[in-house]
Write a protein that holds these residues in place. Structure first.
Motif, PDB file in Angstrom:
ATOM      1  N   THR A   1       0.718  -1.396   0.026  1.00 15.63           N
ATOM      2  CA  THR A   1      -0.124   0.062   0.021  1.00 15.63           C
ATOM      3  C   THR A   1       0.975   1.326   0.038  1.00 15.63           C
ATOM      4  OG1 THR A   1      -1.573  -1.148   1.150  1.00 15.63           O
ATOM      5  CG2 THR A   1      -1.746   1.249   1.189  1.00 15.63           C
ATOM      6  N   LEU A   2       1.751   1.236   0.767  1.00 15.73           N
ATOM      7  CA  LEU A   2       2.502   2.614   0.894  1.00 15.73           C
ATOM      8  C   LEU A   2       3.570   2.794  -0.181  1.00 15.73           C
ATOM      9  CD1 LEU A   2       3.949   2.180   4.624  1.00 15.73           C
ATOM     10  CD2 LEU A   2       2.166   3.590   3.714  1.00 15.73           C
TER      11      LEU A   2
ATOM     12  N   LYS B   1      -3.633   5.809  11.073  1.00 16.76           N
ATOM     13  CA  LYS B   1      -5.067   5.871  11.471  1.00 16.76           C
ATOM     14  C   LYS B   1      -5.871   5.006  10.719  1.00 16.76           C
ATOM     15  CE  LYS B   1      -8.934   8.013  13.896  1.00 16.76           C
ATOM     16  NZ  LYS B   1      -9.635   9.020  14.565  1.00 16.76           N
ATOM     17  N   VAL B   2      -5.745   5.175   9.409  1.00 16.83           N
ATOM     18  CA  VAL B   2      -6.329   4.403   8.259  1.00 16.83           C
ATOM     19  C   VAL B   2      -5.868   2.897   8.628  1.00 16.83           C
ATOM     20  CG1 VAL B   2      -6.502   3.937   5.904  1.00 16.83           C
ATOM     21  CG2 VAL B   2      -6.445   6.263   6.575  1.00 16.83           C
ATOM     22  N   PHE B   3      -4.653   2.555   8.766  1.00 19.58           N
ATOM     23  CA  PHE B   3      -4.440   1.442   8.939  1.00 19.58           C
ATOM     24  C   PHE B   3      -4.840   0.561  10.457  1.00 19.58           C
ATOM     25  CE2 PHE B   3      -1.219   1.933   5.477  1.00 19.58           C
ATOM     26  CZ  PHE B   3      -1.364   0.982   5.020  1.00 19.58           C
TER      27      PHE B   3
ATOM     28  N   ASP C   1     -14.978  -8.181   4.580  1.00 17.26           N
ATOM     29  CA  ASP C   1     -13.590  -8.692   4.493  1.00 17.26           C
ATOM     30  C   ASP C   1     -13.669 -10.010   3.419  1.00 17.26           C
ATOM     31  OD1 ASP C   1     -10.875  -9.230   5.901  1.00 17.26           O
ATOM     32  OD2 ASP C   1     -11.825 -11.263   5.651  1.00 17.26           O
ATOM     33  N   ALA C   2     -13.007  -9.779   2.477  1.00 12.09           N
ATOM     34  CA  ALA C   2     -13.058 -10.970   1.277  1.00 12.09           C
ATOM     35  C   ALA C   2     -12.672 -12.231   2.060  1.00 12.09           C
ATOM     36  CB  ALA C   2     -12.029 -10.697   0.367  1.00 12.09           C
TER      37      ALA C   2
ATOM     38  N   ARG D   1     -12.651  -1.873  11.364  1.00  8.29           N
ATOM     39  CA  ARG D   1     -13.533  -0.847  11.134  1.00  8.29           C
ATOM     40  C   ARG D   1     -14.009  -0.710   9.651  1.00  8.29           C
ATOM     41  NH1 ARG D   1     -13.635   3.041  15.122  1.00  8.29           N
ATOM     42  NH2 ARG D   1     -15.465   3.970  13.760  1.00  8.29           N
ATOM     43  N   THR D   2     -12.853  -0.986   8.881  1.00  4.42           N
ATOM     44  CA  THR D   2     -13.167  -0.953   7.545  1.00  4.42           C
ATOM     45  C   THR D   2     -12.317  -2.034   6.655  1.00  4.42           C
ATOM     46  OG1 THR D   2     -13.203   0.477   5.662  1.00  4.42           O
ATOM     47  CG2 THR D   2     -11.055   0.805   6.983  1.00  4.42           C
ATOM     48  N   SER D   3     -12.299  -2.160   5.554  1.00  2.00           N
ATOM     49  CA  SER D   3     -11.591  -3.250   5.092  1.00  2.00           C
ATOM     50  C   SER D   3     -10.406  -2.729   4.221  1.00  2.00           C
ATOM     51  CB  SER D   3     -12.688  -4.174   4.158  1.00  2.00           C
ATOM     52  OG  SER D   3     -12.801  -3.095   2.743  1.00  2.00           O
ATOM     53  N   LYS D   4      -9.482  -3.791   3.707  1.00  2.00           N
ATOM     54  CA  LYS D   4      -8.347  -3.477   3.111  1.00  2.00           C
ATOM     55  C   LYS D   4      -8.735  -2.770   1.768  1.00  2.00           C
ATOM     56  CE  LYS D   4      -6.604  -7.605   3.801  1.00  2.00           C
ATOM     57  NZ  LYS D   4      -5.876  -8.841   3.742  1.00  2.00           N
TER      58      LYS D   4
END
Length: 266
Positions: free
Chosen positions: A135-136, A160-162, A246-247, A169-172
């Motif tokens: 991602t980075l 914080k996103v990660f 989440d897949a 709280r959210t997915s990749k």
């Protein structure tokens, strides 16, 4: 008998000095034939250059006479050695060894501005190191090529996103959209991005209900294909809920429901 393109050198001094000067001129002319001499030159108003001085050699390298000597102790040198930055090759080897990422990602991290941020994120969250590194080094670079001002993202926002991904709280899969939104809303809270984009994760209970409804709506597909119906069913859910599920969990639930349905279990 000098022509228009000839140069004339006139030297006026004692005979011995004149001879030395003319020898220097002749030597310089020979150097010019071989190429541009190593020298310092000044610019002329017409765009040409003129000789200023020879390049300094060893004879001109001497200590600064206006600055007193500064004694450096062995202890000071040792402290400096202990605080030197990590050598690039050693860092690549350590990233591979400690975080289990491949060499390509390790080198990309080492060459990026996110190398230290990567280690902070992996240590503070449960997000897989390979995903963080990719991602980075790749996702953010891709978004920048698309025109998003990724440099507006602060380190705190990225971390914080990660954290939100690691806490469920959210997915990749939602990260690209979250980063896009944050780049357009400088200084905003990542939680606000999730709320505005509708990318909050569905609960397991909600996901189970969605999968069961999907199975009920596609009984014929399952009867015809059996376990091979998994791919189309997975695609249907991910197309509609990508970024909110989440897949891995979706995959497990679909396989479980297909198995139950195939065995005639309600």
């Amino acid at each position: 008998n000098a022509g228009d393109e000839d140069a004339i050198v006139i030297v006026a001094d004692e005979k011995e000095n004149c001879i030395d000067a003319l020898r220097a001129v002749a030597e310089r002319a020979k150097e010019a034939i071989r190429g541009v001499p190593e020298e310092t030159r000044a610019a002329n108003p017409d765009g040409t250059t003129r000789y200023m001085r020879p390049r300094p050699g060893a004879a001109r390298m001497y200590p600064e006479t206006d600055v007193p000597p500064i004694p450096i102790s062995n202890e000071h040198l040792e402290r400096l050695m202990m605080n030197l930055p990590e050598m690039p090759e050693r860092k690549v080897e350590r990233l591979i060894r400690e975080y289990g990422i491949n060499e390509k990602l390790a080198r990309q991290l080492q060459d990026s501005e996110y190398d230290d941020l990567f280690e902070i994120i992996v240590k503070e969250t449960s997000v897989p190191s390979t995903f963080v590194a990719a991602t980075l080094t790749e996702t953010l670079k891709s978004l920048k090529r698309e025109g998003f001002e990724i440099e507006r993202l602060s380190r705190e926002q990225i971390i914080k996103v990660f954290r939100l991904v690691g806490s469920g709280r959210t997915s990749k899969e939602a990260l690209p959209e979250i980063f896009k939104w944050l780049s357009r809303h400088e200084g905003a809270d990542p939680e606000e991005a999730i709320k505005e984009l509708g990318l909050a994760m569905l609960s397991k209970h909600e996901l189970q209900r969605i999968v069961k409804e999907l199975i009920d709506q596609n009984r014929r597909l399952i009867l015809e294909r059996g376990e091979r119906a998994f791919g189309p069913l997975m695609g249907m859910i991910m197309k509609k809920y990508r970024g909110r599920v989440d897949a891995g969990m979706v995959s497990a639930l679909i396989k479980e429901e297909i198995s139950r349905y195939s065995k005639g279990v309600d």
